[in-house]
Motif scaffolding. Structure first.
Motif, PDB file in Angstrom:
ATOM      1  N   GLU A 108      60.214  73.904  43.454  1.00  0.00           N
ATOM      2  CA  GLU A 108      59.178  74.531  44.273  1.00  0.00           C
ATOM      3  C   GLU A 108      59.766  75.475  45.312  1.00  0.00           C
ATOM      4  OE1 GLU A 108      55.510  71.303  44.513  1.00  0.00           O
ATOM      5  OE2 GLU A 108      56.965  71.400  46.147  1.00  0.00           O
ATOM      6  N   ASN A 109      59.046  76.563  45.556  1.00  0.00           N
ATOM      7  CA  ASN A 109      59.312  77.467  46.684  1.00  0.00           C
ATOM      8  C   ASN A 109      60.726  78.028  46.684  1.00  0.00           C
ATOM      9  OD1 ASN A 109      56.722  77.355  48.087  1.00  0.00           O
ATOM     10  ND2 ASN A 109      57.237  75.232  48.529  1.00  0.00           N
ATOM     11  N   ASN A 110      61.280  78.234  45.499  1.00  0.00           N
ATOM     12  CA  ASN A 110      62.591  78.860  45.399  1.00  0.00           C
ATOM     13  C   ASN A 110      62.457  80.349  45.122  1.00  0.00           C
ATOM     14  OD1 ASN A 110      64.425  76.324  45.285  1.00  0.00           O
ATOM     15  ND2 ASN A 110      62.826  75.910  43.766  1.00  0.00           N
ATOM     16  N   THR A 111      63.470  81.095  45.533  1.00  0.00           N
ATOM     17  CA  THR A 111      63.594  82.503  45.169  1.00  0.00           C
ATOM     18  C   THR A 111      64.735  82.629  44.178  1.00  0.00           C
ATOM     19  OG1 THR A 111      62.773  83.254  47.309  1.00  0.00           O
ATOM     20  CG2 THR A 111      64.048  84.829  46.017  1.00  0.00           C
ATOM     21  N   LEU A 112      64.393  83.031  42.945  1.00  0.00           N
ATOM     22  CA  LEU A 112      65.394  83.186  41.888  1.00  0.00           C
ATOM     23  C   LEU A 112      65.389  84.655  41.470  1.00  0.00           C
ATOM     24  CD1 LEU A 112      63.633  80.253  41.012  1.00  0.00           C
ATOM     25  CD2 LEU A 112      65.871  80.039  39.931  1.00  0.00           C
ATOM     26  N   TRP A 113      66.481  85.339  41.746  1.00  0.00           N
ATOM     27  CA  TRP A 113      66.500  86.761  41.394  1.00  0.00           C
ATOM     28  C   TRP A 113      67.896  87.190  40.924  1.00  0.00           C
ATOM     29  CZ3 TRP A 113      68.910  90.752  44.494  1.00  0.00           C
ATOM     30  CH2 TRP A 113      69.489  90.293  45.676  1.00  0.00           C
ATOM     31  N   ASP A 114      67.853  88.140  39.997  1.00  0.00           N
ATOM     32  CA  ASP A 114      69.078  88.725  39.443  1.00  0.00           C
ATOM     33  C   ASP A 114      69.943  87.679  38.738  1.00  0.00           C
ATOM     34  OD1 ASP A 114      70.522  91.052  38.918  1.00  0.00           O
ATOM     35  OD2 ASP A 114      71.848  90.784  40.636  1.00  0.00           O
ATOM     36  N   ASN A 115      69.278  86.798  37.972  1.00  0.00           N
ATOM     37  CA  ASN A 115      69.981  85.821  37.146  1.00  0.00           C
ATOM     38  C   ASN A 115      69.863  86.216  35.676  1.00  0.00           C
ATOM     39  OD1 ASN A 115      70.462  83.965  39.424  1.00  0.00           O
ATOM     40  ND2 ASN A 115      68.243  83.738  39.377  1.00  0.00           N
ATOM     41  N   TYR A 116      70.651  85.612  34.795  1.00  0.00           N
ATOM     42  CA  TYR A 116      70.497  85.868  33.370  1.00  0.00           C
ATOM     43  C   TYR A 116      69.195  85.222  32.884  1.00  0.00           C
ATOM     44  CZ  TYR A 116      71.775  86.550  28.479  1.00  0.00           C
ATOM     45  OH  TYR A 116      71.779  86.938  27.163  1.00  0.00           O
ATOM     46  N   HIS A 117      68.997  83.935  33.155  1.00  0.00           N
ATOM     47  CA  HIS A 117      67.708  83.255  32.983  1.00  0.00           C
ATOM     48  C   HIS A 117      67.306  82.672  34.334  1.00  0.00           C
ATOM     49  CE1 HIS A 117      68.340  83.626  28.703  1.00  0.00           C
ATOM     50  NE2 HIS A 117      69.315  82.730  28.676  1.00  0.00           N
ATOM     51  N   GLY A 118      66.006  82.642  34.602  1.00  0.00           N
ATOM     52  CA  GLY A 118      65.544  82.057  35.853  1.00  0.00           C
ATOM     53  C   GLY A 118      65.591  80.536  35.813  1.00  0.00           C
ATOM     54  N   VAL A 119      64.553  79.909  35.214  1.00  0.00           N
ATOM     55  CA  VAL A 119      64.519  78.459  34.999  1.00  0.00           C
ATOM     56  C   VAL A 119      64.477  78.201  33.502  1.00  0.00           C
ATOM     57  CG1 VAL A 119      63.109  76.372  35.240  1.00  0.00           C
ATOM     58  CG2 VAL A 119      63.470  77.865  37.209  1.00  0.00           C
ATOM     59  N   TYR A 120      65.333  77.283  33.034  1.00  0.00           N
ATOM     60  CA  TYR A 120      65.499  77.003  31.604  1.00  0.00           C
ATOM     61  C   TYR A 120      65.420  75.494  31.419  1.00  0.00           C
ATOM     62  CZ  TYR A 120      67.432  78.292  26.959  1.00  0.00           C
ATOM     63  OH  TYR A 120      67.632  78.540  25.614  1.00  0.00           O
ATOM     64  N   LEU A 121      64.374  75.031  30.732  1.00  0.00           N
ATOM     65  CA  LEU A 121      64.113  73.602  30.569  1.00  0.00           C
ATOM     66  C   LEU A 121      64.285  73.208  29.115  1.00  0.00           C
ATOM     67  CD1 LEU A 121      60.805  73.376  32.661  1.00  0.00           C
ATOM     68  CD2 LEU A 121      63.155  73.114  33.483  1.00  0.00           C
TER      69      LEU A 121
END
Length: 275
Positions: A108-121
Motif C-alpha cells: 500500500e501507498n508505495n511509489t514504484l517508478w523506473d523499474n523493469y517490473h513494478g509488482v510481480y506476484l
C-alpha cells in the motif's frame, strides 16, 4: 559482498534509519517473525537485493528508500508481509516488489517508478495491492501470475510502461477496483487463462490496446471507462462473461469485439467509436 544486515531465526527485531550500500543483499531476513524495517532506511546500489525475505512471517517494510538496487523487495515463502509508504526506483533493473509463494501480503501507498517490473506476484494469494503509484516500468506495471488468487487491487495508478495489468495462469477470483491504467505502449489490461476476475470502476485510457481477454470465463466488467485506443475491449474464448454499465470508446471500430465466447451478458453499456 554478503549482506549489510542479516537476521536469521530471530523475532521482534526493529531496523530503522540505516544507510546500506554496495552489498549483495541490503537486508536479508531468514526464518524470522515480526521484524520491522521502518523509518527512513536508505538502501542503494546493492548488487542484487535491497530487502530479501525467506520464510519470514509478519514483516513490516515501511517508509524506506530503495534506490538503484537490482531488486527492491524480494519475498519467497513468506506470509503476512506489509510493504507500505516506500519509494522504490531501481532505474530499469529487475523487480520493484516480487512475491513468490508469499500469501496474505499488503502492498500500500508505495511509489514504484523506473523499474523493469513494478509488482510481480507468483502463487501469492490473498494479497492486497492498494493506493500505489506505478510509473515508467520497462515492461509490466503489475503482473499477476501462476495461481495468485483471492486478491484485491484497488485505487492504484498505473502509467507509462509496456503493459499495465497482466493476469495469467490460473490467477482466479481477483478483484480490481478504482484503478487508473493509462499510457501503456501495449495492453492496459491483459487477462489470459484466468477466470472469475472482477473489474469495477476502473479507468483504462490511452493505451495502445486497452483491454484483451482470452480464456477468461465468468469474469465481470462493471462500470468501467475504456477509451482512447485503437481498440476498446477484445474478448476471445471467454464464456459466461458479464459486462454492464461500461463506457467503451475507441478510435477504430469495433470498440467491443467478442469471438468464441458463449453465454455472455451485456447490459446497459455505452459502446462508441471515436467520441
Amino acid at each position: 559482498i554478503g549482506a549489510g544486515i542479516t537476521i536469521d531465526g530471530k523475532s521482534n527485531v526493529i531496523i530503522k534509519r540505516c544507510n546500506i550500500t554496495n552489498f549483495y543483499y541490503g537486508i536479508k531476513l531468514l526464518n524470522t517473525n515480526n521484524v520491522d524495517v521502518i523509518e527512513n532506511n536508505d538502501l542503494r546500489e546493492n548488487d542484487f537485493y535491497g530487502i530479501y525475505l525467506y520464510n519470514a512471517t509478519s514483516t513490516t517494510i515501511s517508509d524506506n528508500n530503495i534506490i538503484n538496487d537490482n531488486n527492491g523487495v524480494y519475498s519467497i515463502s513468506s506470509t503476512g508481509t506489509v510493504i507500505n509508504n516506500n519509494t522504490i526506483n531501481l532505474q530499469k533493473k529487475f523487480y520493484g516488489i516480487y512475491l513468490f509463494n508469499s500469501e496474505s501480503s499488503t502492498i500500500e501507498n508505495n511509489t514504484l517508478w523506473d523499474n523493469y517490473h513494478g509488482v510481480y506476484l507468483v502463487n501469492s494469494s490473498s494479497t492486497n495491492v492498494s493506493y500505489n503509484n506505478f510509473t515508467l516500468s520497462d515492461v509490466y506495471s503489475l503482473f499477476v501470475h501462476k495461481s495468485t488468487t483471492n486478491s484485491n487491487f484497488n485505487d492504484n495508478r498505473f502509467s507509462l510502461a509496456e503493459e499495465g495489468i497482466h493476469v495469467k495462469s490460473g490467477s482466479n477470483n481477483n478483484y480490481f477496483r478504482n484503478n487508473s491504467v493509462s499510457d501503456h505502449t501495449s495492453y492496459g489490461i491483459y487477462l489470459i487463462n484466468s477466470n472469475n476476475n472482477q473489474f469495477v470502476n476502473n479507468t483504462v485510457l490511452n493505451n495502445s490496446l486497452n483491454v484483451f481477454l482470452n480464456n477468461a470465463s465468468t469474469s465481470t466488467f462493471n462500470n468501467n471507462s475504456v477509451s482512447n485506443s485503437t481498440n476498446g475491449i477484445n474478448i476471445i474464448d471467454s464464456d459466461s462473461l458479464t459486462l454492464y454499465l461500461n463506457f467503451v470508446n475507441s478510435t477504430n471500430s469495433p470498440s467491443l469485439e467478442i469471438n468464441g465466447s458463449d453465454y455472455c451478458n451485456l447490459t446497459n453499456n455505452t459502446v462508441a467509436n471515436n467520441l
